[in-house]
Design a protein around this motif. Structure first.
Motif, PDB file in Angstrom:
ATOM      1  N   THR A 106      69.556  21.476  83.995  1.00  0.00           N
ATOM      2  CA  THR A 106      68.787  21.558  85.235  1.00  0.00           C
ATOM      3  C   THR A 106      69.659  21.997  86.403  1.00  0.00           C
ATOM      4  OG1 THR A 106      69.167  19.218  85.681  1.00  0.00           O
ATOM      5  CG2 THR A 106      67.127  19.796  84.523  1.00  0.00           C
ATOM      6  N   MET A 107      70.974  21.957  86.201  1.00  0.00           N
ATOM      7  CA  MET A 107      71.911  22.346  87.251  1.00  0.00           C
ATOM      8  C   MET A 107      72.780  23.493  86.747  1.00  0.00           C
ATOM      9  SD  MET A 107      71.356  20.418  89.758  1.00  0.00           S
ATOM     10  CE  MET A 107      72.186  19.334  90.832  1.00  0.00           C
ATOM     11  N   PRO A 108      73.228  24.362  87.652  1.00  0.00           N
ATOM     12  CA  PRO A 108      74.159  25.410  87.223  1.00  0.00           C
ATOM     13  C   PRO A 108      75.486  24.775  86.803  1.00  0.00           C
ATOM     14  CG  PRO A 108      73.912  25.406  89.606  1.00  0.00           C
ATOM     15  CD  PRO A 108      72.925  24.419  89.080  1.00  0.00           C
ATOM     16  N   PRO A 109      76.276  25.497  86.008  1.00  0.00           N
ATOM     17  CA  PRO A 109      77.495  24.907  85.445  1.00  0.00           C
ATOM     18  C   PRO A 109      78.463  24.327  86.471  1.00  0.00           C
ATOM     19  CG  PRO A 109      77.206  27.182  84.693  1.00  0.00           C
ATOM     20  CD  PRO A 109      76.081  26.882  85.617  1.00  0.00           C
ATOM     21  N   TRP A 110      78.570  24.932  87.637  1.00  0.00           N
ATOM     22  CA  TRP A 110      79.525  24.445  88.630  1.00  0.00           C
ATOM     23  C   TRP A 110      79.035  23.179  89.332  1.00  0.00           C
ATOM     24  CZ3 TRP A 110      76.798  28.911  88.854  1.00  0.00           C
ATOM     25  CH2 TRP A 110      75.843  29.037  89.860  1.00  0.00           C
ATOM     26  N   LEU A 111      77.789  22.755  89.058  1.00  0.00           N
ATOM     27  CA  LEU A 111      77.272  21.513  89.631  1.00  0.00           C
ATOM     28  C   LEU A 111      76.950  20.477  88.557  1.00  0.00           C
ATOM     29  CD1 LEU A 111      74.888  22.922  92.416  1.00  0.00           C
ATOM     30  CD2 LEU A 111      77.211  22.031  92.672  1.00  0.00           C
ATOM     31  N   ASP A 112      77.607  20.574  87.400  1.00  0.00           N
ATOM     32  CA  ASP A 112      77.362  19.632  86.301  1.00  0.00           C
ATOM     33  C   ASP A 112      77.507  18.182  86.738  1.00  0.00           C
ATOM     34  OD1 ASP A 112      76.597  21.337  84.286  1.00  0.00           O
ATOM     35  OD2 ASP A 112      78.619  21.537  83.436  1.00  0.00           O
ATOM     36  N   ALA A 113      78.413  17.907  87.646  1.00  0.00           N
ATOM     37  CA  ALA A 113      78.655  16.530  88.084  1.00  0.00           C
ATOM     38  C   ALA A 113      77.441  15.939  88.802  1.00  0.00           C
ATOM     39  CB  ALA A 113      79.875  16.470  88.991  1.00  0.00           C
ATOM     40  N   LEU A 114      76.532  16.790  89.278  1.00  0.00           N
ATOM     41  CA  LEU A 114      75.348  16.305  90.000  1.00  0.00           C
ATOM     42  C   LEU A 114      74.136  16.125  89.083  1.00  0.00           C
ATOM     43  CD1 LEU A 114      75.577  18.504  93.221  1.00  0.00           C
ATOM     44  CD2 LEU A 114      76.368  16.166  92.891  1.00  0.00           C
TER      45      LEU A 114
END
Length: 154
Positions: A106-114
């Motif tokens: 649901t999030m792009p790879p650079w926002l995996d932490a979210l």
């Protein structure tokens, strides 16, 4: 397994324009043009940016710090590269196991932490935020809206 927008795609041995070992994300399959659109996010090199510090009078011991520069390393967002495959080629790759779907994100790879966090709640807790997460998401969606919504844009 159904493939939806955001599903991770791999081609373990490579397939047409898809390189072995690369990670792609399914974006859409147009029924009108019979084109499947995938995205590859390519990392870009970090940039070192020099910034001039503000003048600050009366530092420690009364000395003045004027015109000092500091450097900041910025990591730019990955560059999205669209990849277009004819639907019959795509389906052939799926049936032959040359193209393998993974989990949907649901999030792009650079926002995996979210992933899984409530961004609205986080925005409410942020103080002095220049822009809300919702505004950032809306800006990104607007910038790719033609690609997502318009059939036949290859």
């Amino acid at each position: 397994m159904s493939i939806t927008s955001g599903t991770v795609i791999h081609a373990p041995k490579g397939f047409h324009e898809l390189a072995a070992g690369a990670t792609y994300f399914f974006l859409r399959s147009s029924p009108l043009t019979k084109i499947v659109t995938l995205l590859e996010f390519v990392e870009r090199p970090a940039k070192v940016v020099a910034r001039k510090r503000r003048k600050r009078e009366g530092g420690e011991g009364g000395e003045s710090k004027k015109g000092l520069r500091r450097t900041v390393t910025r990591l730019p967002l990955p560059l999205p590269i669209p990849i277009y495959l004819p639907r019959d080629v795509w389906e052939s790759g799926l049936l032959r196991g040359m193209v393998v779907p993974g989990e949907a994100k649901t999030m792009p790879p650079w926002l995996d932490a979210l992933e899984g966090l409530d961004l609205v709640e986080i925005d409410l807790q942020r103080t002095n935020a220049a822009r809300s997460h919702r505004d950032r998401v809306d800006d990104k969606l607007f910038s790719i809206s033609r690609l997502v919504s318009c059939p036949g844009n290859t």
